[in-house]
Enzyme design. Sequence first.
Site, PDB file in Angstrom:
ATOM      1  N   GLY A  52     111.039  34.946  46.335  1.00 36.42           N
ATOM      2  CA  GLY A  52     111.808  33.729  46.547  1.00 36.42           C
ATOM      3  C   GLY A  52     112.175  33.109  45.220  1.00 36.42           C
ATOM      4  N   GLY A  54     113.523  29.064  43.265  1.00 37.24           N
ATOM      5  CA  GLY A  54     113.768  27.638  43.350  1.00 37.24           C
ATOM      6  C   GLY A  54     114.738  27.220  42.286  1.00 37.24           C
ATOM      7  N   GLY A  55     114.708  25.938  41.940  1.00 40.02           N
ATOM      8  CA  GLY A  55     115.647  25.430  40.961  1.00 40.02           C
ATOM      9  C   GLY A  55     115.321  25.828  39.535  1.00 40.02           C
ATOM     10  N   GLY A  57     112.668  28.629  38.701  1.00 39.99           N
ATOM     11  CA  GLY A  57     112.230  29.999  38.490  1.00 39.99           C
ATOM     12  C   GLY A  57     112.422  30.887  39.697  1.00 39.99           C
ATOM     13  N   VAL A  59     110.446  34.135  41.784  1.00 44.84           N
ATOM     14  CA  VAL A  59     109.095  34.648  41.984  1.00 44.84           C
ATOM     15  C   VAL A  59     109.173  36.084  42.485  1.00 44.84           C
ATOM     16  CG1 VAL A  59     106.915  34.322  43.207  1.00 44.84           C
ATOM     17  CG2 VAL A  59     108.246  32.330  42.491  1.00 44.84           C
ATOM     18  N   LYS A  75     106.172  34.846  38.007  1.00 46.68           N
ATOM     19  CA  LYS A  75     107.214  33.829  38.072  1.00 46.68           C
ATOM     20  C   LYS A  75     107.952  33.802  36.748  1.00 46.68           C
ATOM     21  CE  LYS A  75     108.138  29.015  39.316  1.00 46.68           C
ATOM     22  NZ  LYS A  75     107.573  27.747  39.852  1.00 46.68           N
ATOM     23  N   ASP A 172     105.442  17.330  43.449  1.00 49.96           N
ATOM     24  CA  ASP A 172     106.236  18.057  44.442  1.00 49.96           C
ATOM     25  C   ASP A 172     105.351  18.547  45.580  1.00 49.96           C
ATOM     26  OD1 ASP A 172     108.572  19.046  45.518  1.00 49.96           O
ATOM     27  OD2 ASP A 172     108.513  20.935  44.411  1.00 49.96           O
TER      28      ASP A 172
END
Length: 608
Positions: A52, A54-55, A57, A59, A75, A172
């Site tokens: 997956g 994110g903004g 990094g 993974v 990551k 977060d």
Amino acid sequence: MKMSKISDDRASRDTQPVPTFGTSPNLTARLKQSHCDGLLLKDRYLIEGELGRGGIGVVYLARDVQLLQRRVVVKALLQDSEDSTHTSWFKRKFEQEIEALVRLDHPSIVGALDSGAMPDGRLFFVMQFVEGVTLRSLARGELMDLARVAGLLRQIGGALSAAHDKGVVHRDLKPENVMVQTLSDGEDLVKLIDFGIASVKDSQFSTAAERTKVAGALPYMSPEQLRGQPEIASDVWAMGVITYELVTGHLPFDAETMVQLHELQSKGPERHPSAFRPDLPARAERAILKSLSFDPRQRFARAKDLGDELSRALIEPATYSGQVESAAQTTSYAPETARATFKEAESTSVPSAPTKVGQTKVGHSGALQTDTPKTPKPSRIPGILIAAIAVAIIVIVILLARQSIFTNRQTAGQQGQQSPQPPVASPRLLNYSLKVLAKGSSQTPVELPGKIIFTLGDKLRFSFSSPQDGYLYIINEGPVIVNGLPQYNFLFPDPIEIADNAPSLRANQQLSVPKEPYWFDADNQQGTEKHWLIWAERPIVELEAVKKWLNEKDGGEIKDANDIRSVREFLNQNYSAARPVAEEGEHQTHLRGGKDGMLIYPMTVAHR
């Protein structure tokens, strides 16, 4: 984990295996192909696919080819071409995430194992692979069992406070960033992940401008975080939102913009959790609402305090409100209704009736008085009649006194023929904690109460204290049955260091098992074990007989079948009656109770 080996803390830990988490049959199906598939990083980590992104990094799932092909997570920082929002702020936040994970060393926080640079120069770091599901997937939008929620929140609170103590604010926290692994015995193991936008105190990578940048998941952002001023209380707020969501299936605030969310937050939740969940204890509802206070100073000071309070409150009867309630009140689950009923009953009084003839009342002096009708004084009684009455009273008193003396002597004679009753033993009191040193860590050991999840290569040391003298025994019971018998390892006391019939723990003294600088090491046997703590007023014959196995040759392992049966029989016969009440403090577990001058407590340790 089998607690059988003692090692020196100063010995090298580089050769010990690193924690592993099992593989999932659906894991391969979840992987996405990427241009990094097949890439070998640092001649060690072989990338298998993308998990997956994110903004900040991306993974990857990888294998450590130098250590038994164990799975790890890599990551890496996103490339500029992959994300147009990739700025210097994100680069520094990525470096801060590495810094944060290096600082943190806690069983419920994912651990960083290594770091380096990709062939194109992008930073990457390696983490434990956690086999499990996110809290979001676990809840599935349904109402979760309150007892299970209690266990999860206690772990989350402890992990957050451990991070806060190291100067790290997550910022977060949301169900997607809480991994839950269900162990073989049905218990849950929590792991906090994704510290990508965490605030790190005294960070070598951050600036004041970066700390005030607004970032996070909108539904879980606190009022002060929306204003660019995140603090420890912000994680407490997010934990409160998660709790509200877990127990009700709804978010406390439904907003689409930051401005709208901030306005709703200032008014408080429109509906209390019990409106969705009638079986929610009132004490738990108060804790949730306190964590969602608009003013951060009104929330719990520590995430651990919130987790501990919720873990206790969520398993209480739904009608508990901290007040004595009438039978009529217990029929209503709504806290507002219960409180209104209590106040109404409290303000209702029975009108006082006029005082009647012969009615008892309280006089000005506080003594009971009786109102009687005033009647004319009787005529004088002749003196001879008074004398006769006095003589009769004296005779009756003498006869009663003689009868009393006779009865007392008879009772004393009967008691003298009986065997004297032994004195009632006072409750046994014992405090214990666990010091944990994670594999490869150079940080200060973490001191924890209660249960613990171990990973291969971690180290453990017990700490005990009591206001009483006594005899302490520690026996490890392994997770595997061999030839119909449990595996026992005698850990304490050492017959060489402590003489026979001498108390192994003195009152108000601190005892470390094993002594510093030594630790207990884990072997590669996985499962949930028991560490039987037996705290007694007097030596226990059955356990004194097996102390012989704690020697250099046997290392505490009880190898004789008859001795194993003797220990098993002792525990089976005495555990139920001698089981104490356990109360967890901030760093210690306090045990109180038992029977006949002895308490027996099974401390569970899971090794994964």
